[in-house]
Design a protein around this motif. Sequence first.
Motif, PDB file in Angstrom:
ATOM      1  N   ASP A  51       0.852  -1.178   0.000  1.00  0.00           N
ATOM      2  CA  ASP A  51       0.000   0.000   0.000  1.00  0.00           C
ATOM      3  C   ASP A  51       0.896   1.240   0.000  1.00  0.00           C
ATOM      4  OD1 ASP A  51       0.964   0.359   2.596  1.00  0.00           O
ATOM      5  OD2 ASP A  51      -0.831  -0.471   3.529  1.00  0.00           O
ATOM      6  N   ARG A  52       0.293   2.410   0.062  1.00  0.00           N
ATOM      7  CA  ARG A  52       1.069   3.644  -0.080  1.00  0.00           C
ATOM      8  C   ARG A  52       2.112   3.798   1.020  1.00  0.00           C
ATOM      9  NH1 ARG A  52      -2.301   9.038  -0.920  1.00  0.00           N
ATOM     10  NH2 ARG A  52      -2.887   7.776  -2.733  1.00  0.00           N
ATOM     11  N   ASP A  53       1.729   3.529   2.275  1.00  0.00           N
ATOM     12  CA  ASP A  53       2.669   3.676   3.383  1.00  0.00           C
ATOM     13  C   ASP A  53       3.803   2.663   3.288  1.00  0.00           C
ATOM     14  OD1 ASP A  53       1.190   5.753   4.412  1.00  0.00           O
ATOM     15  OD2 ASP A  53       0.089   4.500   5.836  1.00  0.00           O
ATOM     16  N   SER A  54       3.472   1.416   2.961  1.00  0.00           N
ATOM     17  CA  SER A  54       4.500   0.390   2.843  1.00  0.00           C
ATOM     18  C   SER A  54       5.457   0.698   1.700  1.00  0.00           C
ATOM     19  CB  SER A  54       3.851  -0.978   2.623  1.00  0.00           C
ATOM     20  OG  SER A  54       3.018  -1.322   3.708  1.00  0.00           O
ATOM     21  N   LEU A  55       4.929   1.236   0.610  1.00  0.00           N
ATOM     22  CA  LEU A  55       5.779   1.609  -0.520  1.00  0.00           C
ATOM     23  C   LEU A  55       6.758   2.701  -0.123  1.00  0.00           C
ATOM     24  CD1 LEU A  55       6.494   1.461  -3.541  1.00  0.00           C
ATOM     25  CD2 LEU A  55       4.675   3.157  -3.951  1.00  0.00           C
ATOM     26  N   ALA A  56       6.274   3.700   0.608  1.00  0.00           N
ATOM     27  CA  ALA A  56       7.164   4.785   1.052  1.00  0.00           C
ATOM     28  C   ALA A  56       8.256   4.245   1.958  1.00  0.00           C
ATOM     29  CB  ALA A  56       6.349   5.859   1.768  1.00  0.00           C
ATOM     30  N   ASP A  57       7.914   3.312   2.846  1.00  0.00           N
ATOM     31  CA  ASP A  57       8.918   2.713   3.731  1.00  0.00           C
ATOM     32  C   ASP A  57       9.956   1.946   2.919  1.00  0.00           C
ATOM     33  OD1 ASP A  57       7.601   3.722   5.923  1.00  0.00           O
ATOM     34  OD2 ASP A  57       6.521   1.869   6.365  1.00  0.00           O
ATOM     35  N   ALA A  58       9.504   1.157   1.952  1.00  0.00           N
ATOM     36  CA  ALA A  58      10.422   0.352   1.147  1.00  0.00           C
ATOM     37  C   ALA A  58      11.342   1.236   0.327  1.00  0.00           C
ATOM     38  CB  ALA A  58       9.634  -0.589   0.243  1.00  0.00           C
ATOM     39  N   ARG A  59      10.824   2.325  -0.210  1.00  0.00           N
ATOM     40  CA  ARG A  59      11.663   3.244  -0.980  1.00  0.00           C
ATOM     41  C   ARG A  59      12.734   3.889  -0.099  1.00  0.00           C
ATOM     42  NH1 ARG A  59       7.145   6.714  -4.378  1.00  0.00           N
ATOM     43  NH2 ARG A  59       7.185   5.481  -6.305  1.00  0.00           N
ATOM     44  N   ALA A  91      15.171  -6.379  -4.684  1.00  0.00           N
ATOM     45  CA  ALA A  91      15.709  -7.706  -4.992  1.00  0.00           C
ATOM     46  C   ALA A  91      14.632  -8.767  -5.105  1.00  0.00           C
ATOM     47  CB  ALA A  91      16.715  -8.117  -3.912  1.00  0.00           C
ATOM     48  N   ALA A  92      13.462  -8.540  -4.501  1.00  0.00           N
ATOM     49  CA  ALA A  92      12.374  -9.510  -4.565  1.00  0.00           C
ATOM     50  C   ALA A  92      11.461  -9.294  -5.762  1.00  0.00           C
ATOM     51  CB  ALA A  92      11.551  -9.456  -3.283  1.00  0.00           C
ATOM     52  N   GLY A  93      11.681  -8.196  -6.519  1.00  0.00           N
ATOM     53  CA  GLY A  93      10.843  -7.899  -7.671  1.00  0.00           C
ATOM     54  C   GLY A  93       9.708  -6.942  -7.403  1.00  0.00           C
ATOM     55  N   HIS A  94       9.668  -6.328  -6.201  1.00  0.00           N
ATOM     56  CA  HIS A  94       8.663  -5.301  -5.924  1.00  0.00           C
ATOM     57  C   HIS A  94       9.041  -4.022  -6.669  1.00  0.00           C
ATOM     58  CE1 HIS A  94       8.709  -7.726  -2.055  1.00  0.00           C
ATOM     59  NE2 HIS A  94       7.528  -7.990  -2.586  1.00  0.00           N
ATOM     60  N   VAL A  95       8.139  -3.513  -7.472  1.00  0.00           N
ATOM     61  CA  VAL A  95       8.411  -2.280  -8.213  1.00  0.00           C
ATOM     62  C   VAL A  95       8.353  -1.095  -7.251  1.00  0.00           C
ATOM     63  CG1 VAL A  95       7.625  -0.742 -10.044  1.00  0.00           C
ATOM     64  CG2 VAL A  95       7.542  -3.221 -10.382  1.00  0.00           C
ATOM     65  N   LEU A  96       9.451  -0.340  -7.206  1.00  0.00           N
ATOM     66  CA  LEU A  96       9.537   0.806  -6.297  1.00  0.00           C
ATOM     67  C   LEU A  96       9.407   2.137  -7.031  1.00  0.00           C
ATOM     68  CD1 LEU A  96      12.444  -0.330  -3.921  1.00  0.00           C
ATOM     69  CD2 LEU A  96       9.979  -0.686  -3.687  1.00  0.00           C
ATOM     70  N   TRP A  97       9.953   2.224  -8.245  1.00  0.00           N
ATOM     71  CA  TRP A  97       9.906   3.478  -9.005  1.00  0.00           C
ATOM     72  C   TRP A  97       9.660   3.176 -10.473  1.00  0.00           C
ATOM     73  CZ3 TRP A  97      14.164   2.629  -5.626  1.00  0.00           C
ATOM     74  CH2 TRP A  97      14.158   3.410  -4.465  1.00  0.00           C
TER      75      TRP A  97
END
Length: 496
Positions: A51-59, A91-97
């Motif tokens: 979700d949006r918050d998790s994406l911001a944390d991962a970035r 590294a897991a394939g999650h799209v960040l940008w």
Amino acid sequence: MLERSRISCREKGLIVVREPVTVRAPIAESWRRSRDADVDEGMEAAPLVFDRDSLADARGAHPLEPHLPMLQALLRRVADEAEHLMVISDAAGHVLWTQGPAFARRAADAIGLTEGFLWSEDAVGTNGIGTALASGRPEYVYAAEHVAHVLHRWSCAGAPIVDPDSGRVVGCIDVSATVQALHPATVALVAAAARLAEARLENEMLVRDQRLRERLLPHLRGLRGTGVLATATGRILGAPDGGLVGRRVAVPEPGGTVVLPDGRTAVAEPLSEAFLLRIPGARGRVDDSARSGRGPAARPAAAGAPLLTLALLGDGPHALLDGRRFDLTLRHAEILALLALRPRGLSGDRLSQCLYGDEGSAATVRPEIHRLRHQFGDVVRARPYRLGCAVDADFLAVRRMLDEGDVAGAVRLYGGELLPRSDAPAVRAERDELAVRVRRQVLDRGGADVLWTYAQTEPGRADLEALERLRGVLPLGDPRLAAVNSRSARLLSGEQ
């Protein structure tokens, strides 16, 4: 020769026909992996995992985040002019940008090729991101080479990015477009972008290496040829003859053993951000009285000023003076922590107040200082009480990393609270402040790996908010998810 399904229409309904086809070897290997993962050829889009918050944390936690402007500038012209999409994943394939013109982004949104979606090979099948991550090399996938039929109007080229410090893949850079075939130069372009990102990461690593050498080599000199200096990731930074420098060992565990590249076995002694790999039984080993702290510390015949390293996070406080280990009583650990925090020194009255509050006095402190001087020699000085040497402490290193924004490094080093059994007022204040800073940055900026590392520390084990945050960023199927769910359930039920 592999079989590939083709959907054909008959009067009585749809029939899946298996046809033998010849494909390039990398694609054949990817198809086999996709088949073993039971990838659905009829999927409509990649799965959403952040979700949006998790994406911001991962970035914020990703090592490529500081280098994003460079990568975007490098590929912006290609993406915009050719109506291609640039994608960067972890590294897991999650799209960040992602970056590209509006037309390309709209088409990508329809198949989930955008931020927060998972493009690993076992989730989507053969594709530029997942296949490059699975193979560990640059890959390109054209049209019908994709497993999922919805991707047959797409072509893509991806290249993995390897962290030179750990040697592990940390992400992938990909260029995708709704075309039958990408220009041949696209593969070379993404490979060059990945190498440039790796060069940036290597420059950062070399700066850290030099800082560690400058601070910690006195310990290596003090061992007089009976050990080596290694990073927390297992890279050898210093060795007696220099022959092992640059080689790797297994990632050390405090107090555990590792096998050096020359076959010798060494014991891993933590040195804040690094390890001293001590070779038991080797010539030049210090005697047992020095290791246990019995008797005064005689300086080894080593060049340069002495170096005192303090390991005060968690239980079992100890110190190393030019490579020689000294176990510490709680009171001595408290005094050394306070003197490390105040390099200019403390008067007897002020040190007593830090240790005992208003009930102490300078006379109470003097016997403890006398015992410390007997143990460490003239490293502990008086008028005012201070440390007359270079000091490196694990809790100070955590503070420095937090100041520099290196949350992952700080959490990796933060194995426990500062002297958790201490009741000294000044130690309690420092302990509480450091614990709050670590936790806040973990929650604000930590991705899955940082949150998981924190959850293994003593403070993190009972931190329900951190566990719930971790539950939200771990993808389905991650083996760590079961442990997080179990621990959260115990905490919610009141169990410890």
